[in-house]
Design a protein around this motif. Structure first.
Motif, PDB file in Angstrom:
ATOM      1  N   GLN A  16       0.676  -1.324   0.051  1.00 52.91           N
ATOM      2  CA  GLN A  16       0.070   0.130   0.127  1.00 52.91           C
ATOM      3  C   GLN A  16       1.142   1.271  -0.135  1.00 52.91           C
ATOM      4  O   GLN A  16       1.552   1.465   0.955  1.00 52.91           O
TER       5      GLN A  16
ATOM      6  N   GLN B  49      -3.253   5.142  -2.145  1.00 48.63           N
ATOM      7  CA  GLN B  49      -3.410   4.112  -2.997  1.00 48.63           C
ATOM      8  C   GLN B  49      -4.095   2.940  -2.298  1.00 48.63           C
ATOM      9  O   GLN B  49      -3.926   2.927  -1.134  1.00 48.63           O
ATOM     10  N   GLY B  50      -4.640   2.197  -3.152  1.00 51.50           N
ATOM     11  CA  GLY B  50      -5.356   1.163  -2.433  1.00 51.50           C
ATOM     12  C   GLY B  50      -4.308  -0.042  -2.304  1.00 51.50           C
ATOM     13  O   GLY B  50      -2.933   0.219  -2.633  1.00 51.50           O
ATOM     14  N   LEU B  51      -4.490  -1.250  -2.120  1.00 53.84           N
ATOM     15  CA  LEU B  51      -3.754  -2.212  -1.732  1.00 53.84           C
ATOM     16  C   LEU B  51      -3.594  -2.885  -3.122  1.00 53.84           C
ATOM     17  O   LEU B  51      -4.349  -3.277  -3.851  1.00 53.84           O
TER      18      LEU B  51
END
Lengths: 114, 112
Positions: free
Chosen positions: B38, B42-44
Motif C-alpha cells: 500500500q 493508493q489502494g492495496l
C-alpha cells in the motif's frame, strides 16, 4: 479499465450522523467487499456482497450496513457515527466469491468523525 | 480464529540492499497466504499469493515469498530494493472462502 473507484475521497462528519460511501467495482467483477483500516492498523473485513446479498460479515455492529445494486456497485452505510469510526474505508472487488480470484482494491474513502 | 502477525512495525533498508519482511500466521490448517503493498493515497496491490504447491512463490516487482509450514511463516523477500519500494506491506491469510485477515503491516523506508 478504471479499476475500482470509490467516492468520496474524503469525508468529515460529526458524532451521531450517518454516512454513505460508494464503490464501483472493476469491470467484469461481481463481488464487492468492504474493509475498515484504522490508522496504523491492517484492514479489517466488514462484509462482502455477491448477487446483491450480504454473504459474509466481519465483527462489526449493525450500525454498519450495505447494499449491492444490479450493476454490482455497492454502498456502505454507517449510522450513529462514533469517533472510533474514523478510518480509511476500502472497497475491493473480485470475480465471484472464490478466494482463488484476486481482490482488487480501490484507493479508499478517508472518514473523519469529529 | 485466524490471526496474522507482522512483528516488524518499521524497517529501514538502504537502496540496493536485500529485504526480508516477516509474517507468521496462526491457524489449524494451512491457509491461503498473501502479500499486499500500500503506497500513500493508493489502494492495496497484490504482490503475490500462495495456495498450495511450490513453497517459493514469485510475485510482481521482483518480490518473492517462501512458505514454511514448520514455522507457520510466509516471509517476503527482495534481493535488491529500489527507492520506489518504500510503502506499507501487509501480509494476509484466508481459509477457504472465509474473510481475508490482515496483519498490522510493516512500513518500509528506503535510504539512499
Amino acid at each position: 479499465d478504471a479499476g475500482v473507484t470509490q467516492s468520496p475521497t474524503h469525508l468529515i462528519k460529526t458524532r451521531g450522523q450517518q454516512v454513505t460511501l460508494r464503490c464501483s467495482p472493476k469491470s467484469g467483477h461481481d463481488t464487492v467487499s468492504w474493509y475498515q483500516q484504522a490508522l496504523g492498523q491492517g484492514p479489517q473485513f466488514i462484509f462482502q456482497y455477491y448477487e446483491e446479498e450480504e454473504r459474509q460479515r466481519g465483527n462489526f455492529p449493525d450500525r454498519f450496513s450495505g447494499h449491492q445494486f444490479p450493476n454490482y456497485s455497492s454502498e456502505l452505510n454507517v449510522n450513529a457515527l462514533l469517533l472510533g469510526d474514523s478510518a480509511l474505508y476500502l472497497c475491493a472487488s473480485s470475480f465471484s466469491i472464490s478466494s482463488y480470484n484476486e481482490q482488487f482494491f480501490g484507493p479508499g474513502t478517508r472518514l473523519t468523525v469529529l | 480464529a485466524q490471526s496474522v502477525t507482522q512483528p516488524d512495525i518499521h524497517i529501514t533498508v538502504s537502496e540496493g540492499a536485500s529485504l526480508e519482511l516477516r509474517c507468521n500466521y496462526s491457524y489449524g490448517a494451512t491457509p491461503y497466504l498473501f502479500w499486499y503493498v500500500q503506497s500513500p493515497g493508493q489502494g492495496l496491490q497484490l504482490l503475490l499469493k500462495y495456495f498450495s504447491g511450490d513453497t517459493l512463490v514469485q510475485g510482481i516487482k521482483g518480490f518473492e515469498a517462501e512458505f514454511k509450514r514448520s514455522q507457520s511463516s510466509f516471509n517476503l523477500r527482495k534481493p535488491s530494493v529500489h527507492w520506489s519500494d518504500a510503502a506499507e506491506y501487509f501480509c494476509a491469510s484466508q481459509f477457504g472462502n472465509e474473510k481475508l485477515t490482515f496483519g498490522t503491516g510493516t512500513r518500509l523506508t528506503i535510504i539512499p
